[in-house]
Design a protein around this motif. Structure first.
Motif, short mmCIF file in Angstrom:
data_model
loop_
_atom_site.label_atom_id
_atom_site.label_comp_id
_atom_site.label_asym_id
_atom_site.label_seq_id
_atom_site.Cartn_x
_atom_site.Cartn_y
_atom_site.Cartn_z
N SER A 68 0.82 -1.21 0.00
CA SER A 68 0.00 0.00 0.00
C SER A 68 0.86 1.26 0.00
O SER A 68 0.36 2.36 -0.24
N THR A 87 -9.65 4.06 3.10
CA THR A 87 -9.40 2.64 2.84
C THR A 87 -8.61 1.95 3.94
O THR A 87 -8.58 0.71 4.00
N GLU A 116 -5.39 1.99 4.09
CA GLU A 116 -4.09 1.63 3.54
C GLU A 116 -3.00 2.56 4.12
O GLU A 116 -3.20 3.77 4.20
N LEU A 138 -2.15 -6.25 11.10
CA LEU A 138 -1.24 -6.16 9.96
C LEU A 138 -0.34 -7.38 9.83
O LEU A 138 0.16 -7.68 8.75
N SER A 197 -4.16 -1.78 6.41
CA SER A 197 -3.59 -2.71 5.43
C SER A 197 -2.24 -2.19 4.96
O SER A 197 -2.08 -1.00 4.68
N LEU A 235 -1.00 -3.84 2.33
CA LEU A 235 -1.10 -4.30 0.95
C LEU A 235 -2.07 -3.40 0.19
O LEU A 235 -3.05 -2.91 0.76
N LEU A 240 -5.10 -2.38 -1.84
CA LEU A 240 -6.43 -2.96 -1.88
C LEU A 240 -7.12 -2.59 -3.19
O LEU A 240 -7.12 -1.43 -3.60
N GLN A 262 -12.42 -1.86 2.11
CA GLN A 262 -12.80 -2.71 3.22
C GLN A 262 -14.03 -2.13 3.93
O GLN A 262 -14.27 -0.94 3.92
#
Length: 572
Positions: free
Chosen positions: A219, A253, A255, A377, A431, A433, A435, A439
């Motif tokens: 991310s 998000t 992220e 995480l 996150s 990662l 996305l 979410q």
């Protein structure tokens, strides 16, 4: 005299029959092995000459959210030797040592110690060109094998997030370790024929192809990561700080857009690596967050219904005593609204509110904001901090919790909590990662309350008398809170001259996009208050980040329109 055997002729016949059966059995076994069951002898022969050499697998690529490479695998050559064979060419050891860049005495000593062995690494991680130059010397007992080595294009900028691999290409830190099974490929197999001394006679075939590892898109935005890294390095140098961390989160998000720490290290060259530089302090170091917790205490007060934004608290004379503890404000106090309490960062004001509503509402809001809990995480070594939950809350514990003492958090947890305020009170999981789908979050703070607190934080930054003026961002409305906390000593008390400086905030307030936290550990020159040390870092990074992400400004000056007078004939 008659022979003894003649008296028992059947014994002789039995012996002949047994010998005939044995000869027949041996003959049949020969025919069976040579004609019927040929696989046995072939397998025995292969076991003595046929070998399987592993084919290294290409480790998966790690990129930032925009596809910029953060970790790539490059082919390298590893040279190994057979010490037994090398004993016969001792006169060429010095030549070999020079070719592989080693001291002749050290190589000679190592080969003598391993004279009875048939394998030893000579040097690993050479470029294919360097390896080929050594092989062209045609020194008996020197062989090569292909491997892969990890290279990190961003170097020290993203080292704490990406991590690194060891010499065998296994993850040892950061995301390389957390997703080692995902990134690591499956080695293949090559069938070869070797003689009894292990020398390659023939490359037969590839029996199993190597499967490369899977790619991993983080991310992290490398552009923002560079910004954070640069500003942290500057603030550490300017204020003589021991360390610093910065975390940026996408409010919508969850992220993590940037996660930088100082000091850092170069994962491409770890010869003189110091263990302290490897710490991802944003996720590993815990601290008392100080005044950055006060907005959540105010949110708890608003949630009880006993307080409104315009409610007034008397903080005179700037101090209050609870048992043997004395709580003090930097300012002399007076009548302050809830917004004024945040602007003046009044410990007395927020303590009086907490004692009035009780510890449970404050604890509940902090717990729902994620303090004292795992972020999910899965980062190696991440700590969860501590949010105390006493069966019976004493007044001193209630007051200290309200202004950010008595609990411990990480920089990531603090940034996550401010992202919750910017997301209308909705808690979205974090996150590391990238996305592709947003979410689903959980509403943990009333939307109206979170919006109200954000406007209070705007006053902290933008109105005169607030402690966050240095965090202002031209063209954007910003809400945030500075903090300063004494560090805890090893004996459980507080130091007299060692502090941590904080600033946490959200921008732009019209449509929050980014939440960020800056932590500066032990600034030793030029000041130590969060509004002086950490707030400017927040402002500089946030200003450039919002522009890089093309976020629409929400605080542009009004353009005055002037109507020109019409001339003769109606022309202007």
């Amino acid at each position: 005299m008659r022979l003894q055997g003649a008296l028992y002729p059947w014994r002789f016949r039995i012996v002949l029959l047994l010998l005939a059966l044995m000869v027949g059995a041996i003959g049949w076994r020969i025919v069976d092995l040579q004609v019927v069951d040929q696989d046995f002898l072939q397998g025995q022969g292969d076991a003595r000459s046929l070998r399987h050499i592993p084919i290294p697998a290409h480790r998966g690529l790690i990129t930032d959210r925009n596809g910029e490479p953060l970790a790539v695998s490059t082919p390298v050559t590893t040279l190994w030797g057979n010490p037994r064979e090398l004993q016969a060419v001792r006169e060429r050891w010095a030549e070999l040592a020079r070719a592989i860049g080693q001291e002749p005495e050290a190589l000679s000593e190592r080969l003598q110690q391993q004279a009875g062995r048939e394998f030893t690494y000579l040097v690993r991680g050479l470029t294919p060109e360097q390896g080929q130059q050594v092989l062209e010397l045609k020194i008996p007992g020197v062989y090569a094998q292909e491997e892969f080595r990890r290279f990190y294009p961003a170097g020290e900028v993203a080292a704490h997030v990406v991590g690194f691999t060891d010499i065998d290409d296994r993850g040892r830190e950061g995301m390389e370790l957390a997703y080692d099974e995902w990134l690591a490929g499956v080695p293949g197999k090559r069938q070869v024929i070797k003689d009894r001394r292990g020398r390659l006679i023939k490359d037969v075939q590839v029996t199993q192809n190597a499967k490369p590892g899977k790619a991993l898109a983080l991310s992290i935005d490398l552009r923002l990561q560079y910004l954070a890294h640069s500003e942290l390095r500057s603030v550490v140098q300017e204020f003589g700080a021991k360390a610093a961390s910065l975390v940026m989160i996408d409010v919508k998000t969850g992220e993590i857009l940037a996660m930088a720490n100082q000091p850092t290290y170069n994962p491409n060259n770890r010869r003189n690596l110091q263990p302290a530089a490897m710490r991802n302090r944003a996720m590993i170091d815990v601290f008392e967050p100080g005044s950055t917790i006060k907005p959540f205490s105010i949110a708890a007060a608003l949630g009880t219904g006993k307080y409104k934004p315009e409610s007034v608290v008397d903080t005179s004379p700037g101090s209050m005593r609870i048992g043997r503890y004395t709580i003090r404000d930097v300012s002399r106090g007076g009548l302050l609204t809830l917004t004024g309490i945040l602007m003046k960062s009044s410990n007395v004001g927020v303590s009086k509110i907490a004692l009035d509503i009780g510890a449970e509402p404050v604890y509940s809001v902090l717990q729902q904001a994620g303090f004292g809990q795992d972020t999910g995480l899965g980062f190696p070594g991440e700590r969860v901090g501590n949010l105390p939950n006493h069966r019976r809350w004493h007044d001193a514990e209630t007051a200290s919790l309200a202004y950010g003492y008595g609990l411990s958090v990480t920089a990531v947890q603090l940034a996550h909590a401010y992202a919750l305020l910017g997301n209308d009170g909705v808690n979205v999981p974090l996150s590391l990662l990238r996305l592709d789908q947003p979410q689903k979050g959980v509403q943990v703070i009333d939307r109206h309350i979170s919006s109200t607190v954000l406007q209070m934080l705007r006053a902290v930054v933008e109105e005169d008398g607030g402690g966050g003026a240095r965090a202002r961002v031209p063209g954007y409305h910003v809400g945030g809170k500075s903090g300063t906390a004494k560090k805890i000593t090893g004996t459980g008390g507080y130091t007299e001259d060692a502090y941590r400086s904080f600033f946490a905030g959200v921008a732009p307030l019209a449509n929050p996009r980014i939440a960020a936290v800056v932590v500066v550990d032990e600034p030793s020159k030029g000041g130590y208050y969060g509004g002086l040390v950490a707030a400017p870092v927040f402002g500089k990074v946030m200003a450039r980040a919002l522009r890089l992400m093309n976020v629409t400004p929400d605080n542009l000056p009004q353009v005055k329109t002037v109507q020109a007078a019409a001339g003769k004939g109606g022309r202007i």
